[in-house]
Scaffold this motif. Structure first.
Motif: not given
Ligand code: SF4
Ligand code: SF4
Length: 482
Positions: A271, A273, A275, A286, A306
């Motif tokens: 989580d 963020n 992305c 998501r 990440v």
């Molecule tokens: S970049 Fe990957 S780990 Fe981070 S919030 Fe988005 S989906 Fe989740």
């Protein structure tokens, strides 16, 4: 009786929501590199192609790609398209549409994310913005801080650079419609036609407005393709997808450790963020498939980075589909169906249209003839009883040198051909001279003396034969006797 609807009961939320400015963060990774490479290639082709020369011999332009409106020709390297051959453009449009559908059926909005001019120029404008104003956080801080002399200077540099790119874009556009080196000289000395300046102005404005200000709004609100694409896709197409089977429930690495220790499940998504902040349309992948997602793959890069940092497998976000997510959740293996009826149909139509066009180009004649019968009168009976028909005949010469062509007729017994204003004859046939890359219009009279066996309407063929190489072209019309 139904109670009448009271408008006051309806949701009174606003019909218009103001745009929330997006500050995409820079990201590195595979998809970003692919996008840089495609951007460099596409921009390179667009800006430099008008300067590529192609020798077509005398009396022809030497520009590889040229749309020559005054002479009604389109040149593309070794291909020269005449106005009569616009069906090649139809073929090209069919191939382009099918290629778009095929990309969509295999890998979603590949066009939108990597190849669309709106995406490419917006990406370029973001790169310039980042170079001058800094990355996401800096830009947000600077916008919140308001205007000071340093900020004003930065904004002036950014808009100046954007305008320069927009002007260059408009300038390159007009070079496709005239000899590029000559037009550049004329533009520099102020001697270019007014239309050239007008189009540069229009393209400068549209590029600056669309890539500098409207950006993702063009994709979300203006472009029809996302709507069409949504109707054309199916469950097997691979789209940029958050693999919720792996990501949920979201939690920090510390919490995940605690949950695992208790034997409870924990997802790979921390989580963070990342992305979301790299997304040029400002969405959260998501939340599932969304019309706003142009499938640029930048969230894949962000998430991969990440995942590497936290030591988990990459591609928590990746090209995937719901069928496989569900199969994995059920403990089944993935299946991929790139080859299926719709992809085969799209590829087949591309192959057939391409083959037909190639065959047409390889076998097309460099000379041509068309014939048009006079409508009124359809025939004339002369004083001696002969029947005469009149036609307008066009003889085409697509060669870059002048050609002499013998004209003859076939199909009507004892018919005599006379071409008004043409006195040269070879082997008893009128000899028509047609200049390089030209069409000549002729007034042609066909006369049949009395006594010939005629039907009311008989097919009449006009044939031209190139005196230089013997190539022929034929047009069919009719001889009307009564
Ligand atoms: S970049 Fe990957 S780990 Fe981070 S919030 Fe988005 S989906 Fe989740
Ligand atoms: S969600 Fe991902 S793929 Fe879709 S537009 Fe945003 S960054 Fe690109």
């Amino acid at each position: 009786m139904n109670k009448p609807i009271d408008v006051a009961d309806l949701d009174s939320g606003p019909l218009y929501v103001a745009r929330k400015k997006i500050y995409p963060q820079s990201v590195s990774g595979t998809f970003r590199n692919v996008k840089w490479a495609l951007m460099a290639f596409c921009l390179g082709v667009y800006y430099l192609l008008p300067f590529v020369r192609w020798d077509r011999g005398p009396n022809a332009p030497h520009q590889a790609v040229l749309i020559d409106f005054p002479n009604r020709r389109f040149y593309f390297f070794f291909i020269e398209i005449w106005p009569q051959e616009v069906y090649y453009f139809t073929g090209l449009l069919i191939i382009a549409a099918m290629a778009l559908f095929l990309m969509n059926a295999v890998g979603g909005r590949i066009w939108c994310g990597y190849l669309c001019p709106q995406t490419i120029w917006t990406d370029l404008y973001y790169a310039v913005e980042r170079l001058i104003e800094g990355d996401r956080r800096e830009r947000m801080k600077k916008d919140a801080r308001g205007l000071d002399p340093r900020r004003a200077l930065e904004l002036a540099a950014k808009h100046g650079s954007w305008l320069f790119i927009a002007w260059w874009t408009g300038g390159a556009w007009v070079l496709y419609f005239a000899d590029a080196p000559t037009l550049v000289q004329e533009l520099a000395t102020g001697e270019a036609p007014f239309l050239a300046y007008l189009w540069i102005g229009i393209l400068t404005f549209t590029t600056y407005a669309l890539a500098g200000f409207m950006r993702e709004q063009v994709c979300v609100y203006m472009c029809p393709w996302p709507r069409i694409q949504a109707a054309l896709t199916d469950e097997w197409a691979l789209n940029v997808t958050y693999r919720y089977d792996r990501g949920e429930p979201r939690c920090s690495t510390k919490k995940a450790g605690e949950l695992h220790a208790k034997g409870e499940p924990a997802g790979d998504c921390i989580d963070c963020n990342q992305c979301v902040v790299v997304c040029p349309t400002g969405i959260d992948i998501r939340n599932g498939a969304q019309l706003d997602c142009i499938m640029c793959g930048l969230c894949i890069d962000a998430c991969d980075n990440v995942m590497r940092k936290v030591g988990r497998p990459t591609r928590l976000i990746g090209y995937d589909n719901d069928v496989n997510i569900k199969r994995r959740l059920e403990g089944k293996s993935e299946i991929h169906r790139s080859i299926r009826p719709r992809t085969l149909i799209y590829a087949g139509v591309i192959a057939i249209a391409g083959a037909v066009m190639l065959y047409g180009l390889a076998t097309r004649s460099m000379i041509g003839v068309t014939a048009l019968h006079d409508r009124n009168p359809l025939f004339v009976r002369l004083a001696d009883g002969s029947i005469r028909n009149a036609h307008t005949v066009h003889v085409l010469n697509k060669h870059n040198d002048a050609r002499a062509m013998a004209l003859e007729i076939e199909g009507v017994p004892n018919a005599v051909l006379h071409v008004v204003g043409v006195d040269d004859v070879a082997g008893g046939k009128p000899l028509i001279y047609v200049g390089p890359d030209q069409t000549r219009e002729l007034r042609v009279l066909v006369t049949v003396r009395p006594g010939a066996k005629l039907e009311r309407s008989m097919p009449l063929a006009f044939r031209v034969t190139d005196a230089a190489d013997g190539h022929m072209a034929t047009a069919t019309d009719h001889f009307v006797a009564w």
